[in-house]
Design an enzyme around this catalytic site. Structure first.
Site, PDB file in Angstrom:
ATOM      1  N   GLY A  20       0.822  -1.212   0.000  1.00 13.52           N
ATOM      2  CA  GLY A  20       0.000   0.000   0.000  1.00 13.52           C
ATOM      3  C   GLY A  20       0.853   1.258   0.000  1.00 13.52           C
ATOM      4  O   GLY A  20       2.069   1.197   0.208  1.00 13.52           O
ATOM      5  N   ARG A  21       0.219   2.406  -0.229  1.00 18.36           N
ATOM      6  CA  ARG A  21       0.922   3.684  -0.375  1.00 18.36           C
ATOM      7  C   ARG A  21       1.803   4.006   0.830  1.00 18.36           C
ATOM      8  O   ARG A  21       3.007   4.246   0.704  1.00 18.36           O
ATOM      9  CB  ARG A  21      -0.121   4.794  -0.577  1.00 18.36           C
ATOM     10  CG  ARG A  21       0.458   6.174  -0.809  1.00 18.36           C
ATOM     11  CD  ARG A  21      -0.626   7.198  -1.149  1.00 18.36           C
ATOM     12  NE  ARG A  21      -1.218   7.809   0.022  1.00 18.36           N
ATOM     13  CZ  ARG A  21      -1.168   9.114   0.329  1.00 18.36           C
ATOM     14  NH1 ARG A  21      -0.551   9.950  -0.471  1.00 18.36           N
ATOM     15  NH2 ARG A  21      -1.741   9.586   1.409  1.00 18.36           N
ATOM     16  N   LYS A  46       0.296 -10.618  -4.148  1.00 19.64           N
ATOM     17  CA  LYS A  46       1.545  -9.984  -4.596  1.00 19.64           C
ATOM     18  C   LYS A  46       2.772 -10.819  -4.232  1.00 19.64           C
ATOM     19  O   LYS A  46       3.896 -10.377  -4.383  1.00 19.64           O
ATOM     20  CB  LYS A  46       1.685  -8.583  -3.968  1.00 19.64           C
ATOM     21  CG  LYS A  46       0.609  -7.587  -4.384  1.00 19.64           C
ATOM     22  CD  LYS A  46       1.031  -6.812  -5.631  1.00 19.64           C
ATOM     23  CE  LYS A  46      -0.050  -5.860  -6.114  1.00 19.64           C
ATOM     24  NZ  LYS A  46       0.024  -4.537  -5.523  1.00 19.64           N
ATOM     25  N   GLU A 105      -6.028   3.540  11.307  1.00 16.81           N
ATOM     26  CA  GLU A 105      -6.975   4.336  12.099  1.00 16.81           C
ATOM     27  C   GLU A 105      -8.394   3.859  11.796  1.00 16.81           C
ATOM     28  O   GLU A 105      -8.633   3.234  10.787  1.00 16.81           O
ATOM     29  CB  GLU A 105      -6.859   5.820  11.729  1.00 16.81           C
ATOM     30  CG  GLU A 105      -5.495   6.405  12.037  1.00 16.81           C
ATOM     31  CD  GLU A 105      -5.424   7.888  11.674  1.00 16.81           C
ATOM     32  OE1 GLU A 105      -6.457   8.563  11.715  1.00 16.81           O
ATOM     33  OE2 GLU A 105      -4.320   8.334  11.334  1.00 16.81           O
ATOM     34  N   HIS A 262      -9.077  12.044  18.241  1.00 15.89           N
ATOM     35  CA  HIS A 262      -9.215  10.592  18.217  1.00 15.89           C
ATOM     36  C   HIS A 262     -10.611  10.102  18.568  1.00 15.89           C
ATOM     37  O   HIS A 262     -11.363  10.770  19.259  1.00 15.89           O
ATOM     38  CB  HIS A 262      -8.224   9.979  19.200  1.00 15.89           C
ATOM     39  CG  HIS A 262      -6.812  10.059  18.737  1.00 15.89           C
ATOM     40  ND1 HIS A 262      -5.810  10.598  19.506  1.00 15.89           N
ATOM     41  CD2 HIS A 262      -6.228   9.688  17.577  1.00 15.89           C
ATOM     42  CE1 HIS A 262      -4.677  10.541  18.845  1.00 15.89           C
ATOM     43  NE2 HIS A 262      -4.895   9.991  17.668  1.00 15.89           N
TER      44      HIS A 262
END
Lengths: 328, 416
Positions: A20-21, A46, A105, A262
């Site tokens: 992922g990025r 992958k 998150e 949060h």
């Protein structure tokens, strides 16, 4: 062994959701800063590709069975989307991984609860969700904490920084570094409602670690993890100096239920107020070395007044001049 | 996200067999409402608002004189309760109440587990109940929750009504299942009543407070529509801000809560934004908004949120403040995004030249980013100071306060 259980010289990391990025960026940076600390990545579909500088596997099981690197893997860094976190954690726990970081998150609370109960049953260490990772300057780092050039903020020393906020973990390390204190271990524990590693967990873990000279604790409204730390200190379990700052007093001037920051940082039915947390810590400070900073930047004077020795010289001047000014 | 009571009754209580009073919800006194009132000997009418303590505000009324019912309905369906406008009214059958219990399920951070909280002394706010009369059953293993465990708990706390032991234990498990399966963070029934129905006693949930997990596996806003947390509709600027992040997951810049002050905040990161806002308030600055920009947003997102923040009328100062970013590029956010917003606003005549600015930021490419922003300040005649992390983050609001007093005679708020 050099370094605490969270990150030490034996740590070998597998990144889950590696391509992922954010995860691939972290792998790239870590390879430059601490080559070899990341052993492998896992992304279903992958496996066997050369996308990253570390070997990529389809499953965690393949990674830990790999004859070359499998036995060196003991820590997982989880970067998958929120609804896949529970699955990733179970994959790691079933694969025998004992230290896990959940960087993701917005993990559903229900999934966090299932994760926490599994963690307890299996005796694993899990940090997060919403962790930014861990930094132990003498050993290495886990996650994006400190970015491309962590030397801005981190230098080896005797402070333990424990923060729900990832950003403030780094900001705090830098503030102390400028004033002469280095970091032994900075841990971003995340601000979720169900937190797998709390302040009290860290204090218990590090209570006999001779490298710890003092603790900086950054708290927020919501929940009772700050109060639990206060109870632990008051009970005499943790005896070293603790400087604390609890943010969010301003929320008390706003309508109840205003969500800011949060997921766990919310005052509900009068519970979890910043002022109550401050009062509880102040009570613990009557007989133990605990100081509460009113303003965040007063943490430095708190640590100083608690007698925590500097690791190097104070590099600041009396009055900070602006870099640029267009006034006058 | 908080649900309206009628939403909880319709979508949760029914599904999980939680007995509720007969009810009808409407925005105006339509035929259904009139028929309902006609059939029932007496009714309870409630304003539909999200704010709590409705009873104390006079927004819950028992009506036995039917000739008044419609006018009471009209009043409660449209009135403001603690500043929040009702979206309609709920009409319920009036119960013959024998006892009032308190029941809720929520997460306990003390135990890091769901907690079932029960008291035989319900009907008033939980804060008002003597703590020694409130009992908690912690769900230590979420894989198995059975009524027998609840009965054991009820017997242990000395629950007095043997006849209710089985039905109550079964109801509590249903409530727990509703909490767990609909991914609540709170499900509160206060009062849970023992009602006399004919010669039988029956448990009825006479209220519903439901907070859903905003991060639930299916987002509650998909099902119930987006909802502000301020007890008021979203402002135009708040709505515009939400659009910034829609369909673009690169970083986030769309969090914006509008307040009444005159100091605009452009703050970064959850923790950094909180401590900056709070220090500003403690320093007597009247903040005009809250925001929390982070996760390395592209320049266009920063451009949009900067324009929204600066469009609020009556601003006197601006605080651009963040800690030491690990990820967010300072050249992209401040050097490109913010600077272009200022260039464009200046060209459009929308930039107030009298604003006082303080900028404090560090992180990737901050040297370049702060220099670019400074050049933008110079070419647009913007007045202010720019700092890197030599200035502790929370000294930035204090520095802004000094400059505002010195240059424009700002009068900070005196806080008691």
């Amino acid at each position: 062994m050099k370094g605490p259980v969270y990150l030490n010289e034996k740590t070998g990391i597998v990144v889950i959701g590696a391509t992922g990025r954010e995860a691939s960026q972290v792998i790239k940076e870590s390879e430059v800063l601490y080559p070899g600390i990341i052993k492998a990545g896992v992304t279903p579909g992958k496996g066997g590709t050369n996308e990253l500088s570390v070997p990529v596997f389809d499953t965690l099981s393949d990674a830990v069975k790999d004859p070359k690197i499998g036995s060196s893997i003991n820590t997982a860094l989880i970067y998958v989307p929120p609804v896949s976190v529970l699955d990733a954690v179970m994959e790691c726990l079933d694969g025998g991984i004992k230290v896990l970081y959940i960087i993701t998150e917005h993990v559903p609370i229900r999934d966090s609860e299932i994760i926490y109960q599994e963690k307890v049953r299996r005796g694993a260490v899990i940090i997060g969700g919403t962790s930014l990772g861990c930094f132990v300057p003498s050993v290495g780092r886990i996650g994006a904490i400190g970015g491309k050039d962590p030397s801005i903020a981190f230098k080896a020393g005797g402070l333990v920084i424990i923060s729900k906020s990832g950003g403030l973990t780094v900001t705090t390390a830098e503030m102390f570094k400028r004033r002469g204190w280095g970091t032994y271990c900075a841990l971003a524990i995340g601000g979720d409602i169900i937190s797998n590693t709390t302040y009290a967990d860290v204090l218990t873990e590090l209570k006999d670690d001779p490298n710890v000279k003092g603790v900086v604790m950054l708290g927020e409204p919501g929940g009772s993890y700050e109060e639990q730390a206060a109870e632990l200190i008051q009970a005499g379990v943790f005896k070293k100096p603790v400087a604390a700052f609890i943010s969010g007093r301003f929320q008390e001037r706003m309508p109840e239920g205003v969500a800011f920051g949060h997921a766990g940082a919310i005052v509900e039915r009068g519970m979890g107020k910043a002022t109550d947390k401050i009062a509880r810590l102040e009570k613990a400070g009557k007989k133990s070395p605990v100081k509460i900073a009113f303003y965040y930047h007063e943490l430095v004077t708190a640590i100083e007044s608690l007698g925590v020795p500097r690791d190097f010289e104070d590099s600041t001047t009396e009055y900070v001049k602006p870099l640029y000014s267009t006034l006058n | 996200m908080k649900l309206y009571e009628h939403e909880a009754l319709e979508s949760i209580y029914r599904k999980f067999h939680i007995p509720a009073p007969k009810f009808v919800f409407a925005t105006e006194p339509n035929d259904k409402v009139r028929e309902f009132i006609e059939k029932e000997p007496a009714v309870v009418i409630k304003s539909m608002v999200l704010v709590g303590k409705r009873g104390k505000a006079g927004a819950v009324k028992v009506v036995s004189d039917k000739s008044h019912a419609i006018s009471v309905f009209k009043d409660l369906a449209t009135r403001e309760v603690y500043g929040e406008k009702s979206i309609g009214a709920l009409v319920e059958e009036k119960l013959n109440i024998q006892k009032e219990y308190y029941l809720s399920v929520t997460y306990s951070t003390k135990d890091r587990a769901p907690a079932i909280i029960f008291s035989e002394h319900g009907g008033m706010d939980i804060e008002e109940i003597n703590p020694s009369l409130i009992f908690t059953h912690v769900v230590k293993d979420v894989r198995s929750v059975y009524p027998y465990q609840i009965r054991k708990f009820l017997v242990e706390i000395g629950f007095s009504d043997k006849e209710m032991l089985r039905p109550l234990s079964e109801l509590i498990v249903n409530v727990y299942r509703a909490f767990w399966e609909t991914e609540c963070r709170l499900l509160e029934i206060n009062p849970l009543v023992v009602a006399q129905v004919g010669d039988k006693k029956k448990l009825v949930a006479a209220d519903a407070v439901v907070l859903l997990d905003d991060d639930a596996s299916i987002s509650p806003s998909v099902r119930y529509g987006a909802r502000g947390g301020m007890g008021r509709p979203l402002t135009q600027r708040e709505q515009d801000a939400i659009l910034i992040d829609q369909g673009d997951h690169r970083g986030k810049a769309g969090s914006y809560v509008e307040l009444e002050g005159d100091i605009a905040l452009m703050t970064f990161g959850g923790g950094g934004s909180t401590v900056t806002a709070e220090t500003a308030i403690e320093a007597g600055l009247r903040i005009a908004n809250l925001t929390d920009i982070g996760g390395n947003p592209p320049a266009e997102k920063m451009y949009k949120i900067a324009r929204i923040i600066l469009s609020k009328p009556g601003l006197k100062g601006v605080l651009v403040c963040g800690g030491t970013a690990s990820n967010t590029r300072i050249d992209v956010t401040l050097g490109e995004g913010l600077a272009k917003a200022l260039d464009d606003m200046k060209a459009e005549g929308k930039l107030d030249p009298n604003l006082i600015w303080v900028v404090r930021r560090s992180g990737p490419e901050y040297v370049k980013g702060l220099k670019m922003l400074h050049e933008c300040f110079v070419r647009n005649g913007i007045k202010g100071e720019i700092y890197d992390s030599q200035l502790p983050i929370t000294e930035a609001p204090i520095r802004l306060r000094e400059l505002m007093i010195k240059y424009i005679g700002y009068k900070p708020e005196e806080l008691g």
